[in-house]
Design a protein around this motif. Structure first.
Motif, PDB file in Angstrom:
ATOM      1  N   VAL A 147       3.664  -1.970  -6.505  1.00 42.57           N
ATOM      2  CA  VAL A 147       4.978  -2.520  -5.302  1.00 42.57           C
ATOM      3  C   VAL A 147       5.340  -3.873  -6.063  1.00 42.57           C
ATOM      4  CG1 VAL A 147       6.025  -3.302  -3.655  1.00 42.57           C
ATOM      5  CG2 VAL A 147       5.209  -1.438  -3.805  1.00 42.57           C
ATOM      6  N   LEU A 148       4.541  -5.005  -6.837  1.00 41.80           N
ATOM      7  CA  LEU A 148       4.474  -5.539  -7.088  1.00 41.80           C
ATOM      8  C   LEU A 148       4.359  -6.265  -8.626  1.00 41.80           C
ATOM      9  CD1 LEU A 148       2.558  -8.252  -4.200  1.00 41.80           C
ATOM     10  CD2 LEU A 148       5.208  -7.586  -4.497  1.00 41.80           C
ATOM     11  N   LYS A 149       3.351  -5.729  -9.263  1.00 39.21           N
ATOM     12  CA  LYS A 149       3.638  -5.933 -10.250  1.00 39.21           C
ATOM     13  C   LYS A 149       4.669  -4.389 -10.882  1.00 39.21           C
ATOM     14  CE  LYS A 149      -1.128  -6.179 -11.075  1.00 39.21           C
ATOM     15  NZ  LYS A 149      -2.249  -5.540 -11.497  1.00 39.21           N
ATOM     16  N   SER A 150       5.568  -3.529 -10.620  1.00 41.46           N
ATOM     17  CA  SER A 150       6.015  -3.267 -11.312  1.00 41.46           C
ATOM     18  C   SER A 150       7.148  -3.374 -12.127  1.00 41.46           C
ATOM     19  CB  SER A 150       6.976  -2.654 -10.259  1.00 41.46           C
ATOM     20  OG  SER A 150       7.388  -2.722  -9.249  1.00 41.46           O
ATOM     21  N   LYS A 151       7.824  -3.727 -12.101  1.00 40.66           N
ATOM     22  CA  LYS A 151       9.332  -4.524 -12.906  1.00 40.66           C
ATOM     23  C   LYS A 151       9.116  -5.821 -12.521  1.00 40.66           C
ATOM     24  CE  LYS A 151      13.350  -1.647 -11.759  1.00 40.66           C
ATOM     25  NZ  LYS A 151      14.243  -0.557 -12.084  1.00 40.66           N
ATOM     26  N   PRO A 152      10.017  -6.736 -12.340  1.00 44.51           N
ATOM     27  CA  PRO A 152      10.899  -8.115 -11.595  1.00 44.51           C
ATOM     28  C   PRO A 152      11.788  -7.939 -10.810  1.00 44.51           C
ATOM     29  CG  PRO A 152       9.305  -8.798 -13.906  1.00 44.51           C
ATOM     30  CD  PRO A 152       9.644  -6.600 -14.222  1.00 44.51           C
ATOM     31  N   GLY A 153      11.896  -7.654 -10.075  1.00 46.69           N
ATOM     32  CA  GLY A 153      13.039  -7.908  -8.685  1.00 46.69           C
ATOM     33  C   GLY A 153      13.327  -9.214  -7.612  1.00 46.69           C
ATOM     34  N   ASN A 154      14.516  -9.383  -6.675  1.00 45.98           N
ATOM     35  CA  ASN A 154      14.034  -9.348  -6.012  1.00 45.98           C
ATOM     36  C   ASN A 154      13.394  -9.181  -4.952  1.00 45.98           C
ATOM     37  OD1 ASN A 154      16.692 -10.710  -7.543  1.00 45.98           O
ATOM     38  ND2 ASN A 154      17.896  -9.224  -6.167  1.00 45.98           N
ATOM     39  N   VAL A 155      12.909 -10.410  -4.039  1.00 45.51           N
ATOM     40  CA  VAL A 155      11.566 -10.732  -3.562  1.00 45.51           C
ATOM     41  C   VAL A 155      12.524 -11.569  -2.494  1.00 45.51           C
ATOM     42  CG1 VAL A 155       9.760 -10.519  -2.845  1.00 45.51           C
ATOM     43  CG2 VAL A 155      10.174 -10.088  -5.348  1.00 45.51           C
ATOM     44  N   VAL A 156      12.446 -11.203  -1.243  1.00 45.63           N
ATOM     45  CA  VAL A 156      12.673 -12.111   0.376  1.00 45.63           C
ATOM     46  C   VAL A 156      11.243 -12.266   0.806  1.00 45.63           C
ATOM     47  CG1 VAL A 156      13.982 -12.338   2.370  1.00 45.63           C
ATOM     48  CG2 VAL A 156      14.717 -11.454   0.360  1.00 45.63           C
ATOM     49  N   GLU A 175      19.500  -8.109   2.120  1.00 47.83           N
ATOM     50  CA  GLU A 175      20.695  -6.982   1.207  1.00 47.83           C
ATOM     51  C   GLU A 175      20.617  -6.672   0.249  1.00 47.83           C
ATOM     52  OE1 GLU A 175      24.423  -6.896   2.620  1.00 47.83           O
ATOM     53  OE2 GLU A 175      23.790  -6.251   4.802  1.00 47.83           O
ATOM     54  N   ASN A 176      20.338  -7.176  -0.829  1.00 47.66           N
ATOM     55  CA  ASN A 176      20.308  -7.062  -2.388  1.00 47.66           C
ATOM     56  C   ASN A 176      18.705  -7.507  -2.616  1.00 47.66           C
ATOM     57  OD1 ASN A 176      23.199  -7.133  -3.330  1.00 47.66           O
ATOM     58  ND2 ASN A 176      22.944  -8.734  -1.822  1.00 47.66           N
ATOM     59  N   ALA A 177      17.321  -7.009  -1.506  1.00 47.74           N
ATOM     60  CA  ALA A 177      16.409  -7.639  -2.474  1.00 47.74           C
ATOM     61  C   ALA A 177      15.921  -5.724  -1.876  1.00 47.74           C
ATOM     62  CB  ALA A 177      15.541  -8.298  -0.768  1.00 47.74           C
ATOM     63  N   GLY A 178      14.975  -6.181  -3.139  1.00 51.30           N
ATOM     64  CA  GLY A 178      14.094  -4.668  -3.478  1.00 51.30           C
ATOM     65  C   GLY A 178      12.693  -4.664  -2.800  1.00 51.30           C
ATOM     66  N   ILE A 179      11.917  -5.922  -2.104  1.00 48.45           N
ATOM     67  CA  ILE A 179      11.354  -6.656  -1.165  1.00 48.45           C
ATOM     68  C   ILE A 179      11.292  -7.110  -0.237  1.00 48.45           C
ATOM     69  CG2 ILE A 179       8.604  -6.480  -1.743  1.00 48.45           C
ATOM     70  CD1 ILE A 179       8.880  -6.211  -4.238  1.00 48.45           C
ATOM     71  N   SER A 216      15.392  -1.050   4.373  1.00 46.42           N
ATOM     72  CA  SER A 216      14.854   0.201   3.660  1.00 46.42           C
ATOM     73  C   SER A 216      13.796   0.245   2.858  1.00 46.42           C
ATOM     74  CB  SER A 216      16.092   1.013   3.579  1.00 46.42           C
ATOM     75  OG  SER A 216      17.057   0.013   2.993  1.00 46.42           O
ATOM     76  N   LYS A 217      13.708  -0.426   2.055  1.00 43.47           N
ATOM     77  CA  LYS A 217      12.527  -0.833   1.067  1.00 43.47           C
ATOM     78  C   LYS A 217      11.545  -0.747   1.590  1.00 43.47           C
ATOM     79  CE  LYS A 217      16.493  -2.397  -0.160  1.00 43.47           C
ATOM     80  NZ  LYS A 217      18.361  -3.357  -0.740  1.00 43.47           N
ATOM     81  N   PRO A 218      10.516  -1.004  -0.055  1.00 47.68           N
ATOM     82  CA  PRO A 218       9.330  -1.791   0.042  1.00 47.68           C
ATOM     83  C   PRO A 218       9.074  -3.438   1.348  1.00 47.68           C
ATOM     84  CG  PRO A 218       9.742  -0.601  -1.442  1.00 47.68           C
ATOM     85  CD  PRO A 218      10.532  -1.090  -1.247  1.00 47.68           C
ATOM     86  N   SER A 219       8.146  -3.083   1.438  1.00 54.78           N
ATOM     87  CA  SER A 219       8.167  -4.683   2.849  1.00 54.78           C
ATOM     88  C   SER A 219       6.544  -4.292   3.153  1.00 54.78           C
ATOM     89  CB  SER A 219       8.711  -4.253   4.196  1.00 54.78           C
ATOM     90  OG  SER A 219       8.281  -3.038   5.447  1.00 54.78           O
ATOM     91  N   ILE A 220       6.204  -5.883   3.421  1.00 59.09           N
ATOM     92  CA  ILE A 220       5.109  -6.332   3.279  1.00 59.09           C
ATOM     93  C   ILE A 220       4.739  -7.353   4.727  1.00 59.09           C
ATOM     94  CG2 ILE A 220       2.514  -6.957   1.872  1.00 59.09           C
ATOM     95  CD1 ILE A 220       4.139  -6.530  -0.379  1.00 59.09           C
ATOM     96  N   MET A 221       2.893  -6.518   5.161  1.00 57.22           N
ATOM     97  CA  MET A 221       3.025  -8.022   6.476  1.00 57.22           C
ATOM     98  C   MET A 221       1.684  -8.220   5.303  1.00 57.22           C
ATOM     99  SD  MET A 221       1.924  -7.413  10.316  1.00 57.22           S
ATOM    100  CE  MET A 221       0.466  -7.710   9.362  1.00 57.22           C
ATOM    101  N   ILE A 222       1.903  -9.214   5.297  1.00 55.92           N
ATOM    102  CA  ILE A 222       0.672 -10.546   5.801  1.00 55.92           C
ATOM    103  C   ILE A 222       0.490 -11.190   6.822  1.00 55.92           C
ATOM    104  CG2 ILE A 222      -0.922 -11.483   3.967  1.00 55.92           C
ATOM    105  CD1 ILE A 222       0.438 -10.834   1.673  1.00 55.92           C
TER     106      ILE A 222
END
Length: 346
Positions: A17-26, A91-95, A118-124
């Motif tokens: 998810v994080l190492k694919s193509k660069p995108g918008n992350v929140v 809304e415009n974030a991909g992650i 609705s798009k990929p989400s990660i909890m750390i």
């Protein structure tokens, strides 16, 4: 590394998810973010920016002034001040990445936004008993802090080459503040191994210490003095203590977010005290913080009686009763826990 609860398949998926193509992350920390929450958010954000992502940090509400010195250019939005813009960014974030909390309610008014993403989400996170609200969960309670955990997660997925001084100072801050300046939760050598690697980037621990612990307002110091002199009660027969502050008293000292940070720790400096509580009156509830020494379970105490939780020696919660009723409730509970408190080993 002390990653015990997270399978390799999770790290593989997070890496993809994080190492694919660069995108918008929140990145979102919890409400009333502390040093670990903000440090983790900025530290991870810097790493992802260095990789090529466009990163925004959205905090549910404001955070203390003594945590606003970081040398980062990442925009940090306060959701309660800029709700419309924050919602648009999400809304415009991909992650979406949630750090230092494991239940969506800890994001306060952002809860529905997080659970509806609705798009990929990660909890750390490093707190026990996580809720299942993200696609990929990294929950490791044996870590001293989420900041320490993020360092190992980043290394595990192969992004550690993107750690720079800005990310290192933020992660160091998270570890330092969540361990009480390396006074608790430090029994695992991994904590110091991570700290050594962060210092190896060229950060200056003395500067970070000064920015965090020698950067308070005069009014905050006067509030602390007042609390220790007028509002601290010691219960030597229970090896316990508490501090309580009313909303009126906070107003008198022109309270700012973060001004009471660390107050709950001071009673533990009293000889033979192993359990400390701090109660702060808010508009619609009483905020509760608990700290303990040895094996006294501050987290189960908070969970059972104050709708909270946390770690063995550091927990938080709240009370819907009045401040006076909450104080009285605590006094009565000390009798119930007297046997445990008296046999607590330091």
């Amino acid at each position: 590394m002390i990653l015990e609860n997270t399978g390799n398949e999770i790290f593989t998926s997070i890496g993809e998810v994080l190492k694919s193509k660069p995108g918008n992350v929140v990145i979102v920390p919890h409400e009333n973010p502390d040093g670990d929450a903000i440090g983790s958010a900025i530290g991870l954000g810097e790493i992802l920016c260095n990789f090529g992502h466009s990163v925004k940090i959205i905090s549910p509400n404001d955070y203390p002034a003594f945590l606003k010195w970081f040398s980062t250019e990442i925009e940090i939005l306060i959701y309660e001040r800029k709700k419309k813009r924050a919602k648009n960014i999400i809304e415009n974030a991909g992650i979406l990445i949630c750090v230092d909390f494991n239940e969506p309610k800890r994001a306060a008014k952002m809860e529905d936004i997080l659970t509806g993403f609705s798009k990929p989400s990660i909890m750390i996170d490093h707190h026990p008993d996580p809720g299942d609200f993200a696609d990929f969960l990294v929950s490791e309670p044996k870590y001293s802090s989420t900041a320490e955990l993020i360092f190992d997660v980043v290394k595990k997925i192969g992004l550690d080459n993107y750690i720079n001084q800005a990310s290192a100072e933020a992660l160091f801050t998270g570890i330092m503040t969540d361990t009480g300046s390396f006074s608790h939760n430090i029994s695992n050598p991994n904590t110091f191994e991570v700290v050594a690697k962060l210092i190896g980037t060229g950060i200056k621990p003395e500067k970070i210490q000064a920015n965090i612990y020698h950067n308070y307002s005069a009014k905050r110091m006067k509030l602390l003095g007042y609390c220790l002199n007028e509002k601290m009660e010691i219960f030597p027969e229970h090896r316990a203590a508490m501090i309580y502050i009313s909303q009126k008293e906070l107003d008198e000292f022109e309270f700012q977010p973060g001004d009471t940070e660390g107050f709950v720790n001071y009673p533990l400096s009293v000889n033979n005290i192993v359990f400390s509580a701090l109660f702060i009156e808010k508009k619609d509830h009483v905020k509760a913080s608990f700290r303990s020494k040895g094996n006294f379970p501050a987290n189960s105490f908070s969970e059972k009686y104050f709708d909270g939780g946390g770690h063995l020696n550091a927990a938080g919660g709240e009370s819907k009763q009045t401040l006076q009723e909450t104080i009285e409730k605590f006094r009565q509970l000390l009798d119930e826990y007297k046997h445990l408190l008296l046999k607590t080993e330091i």
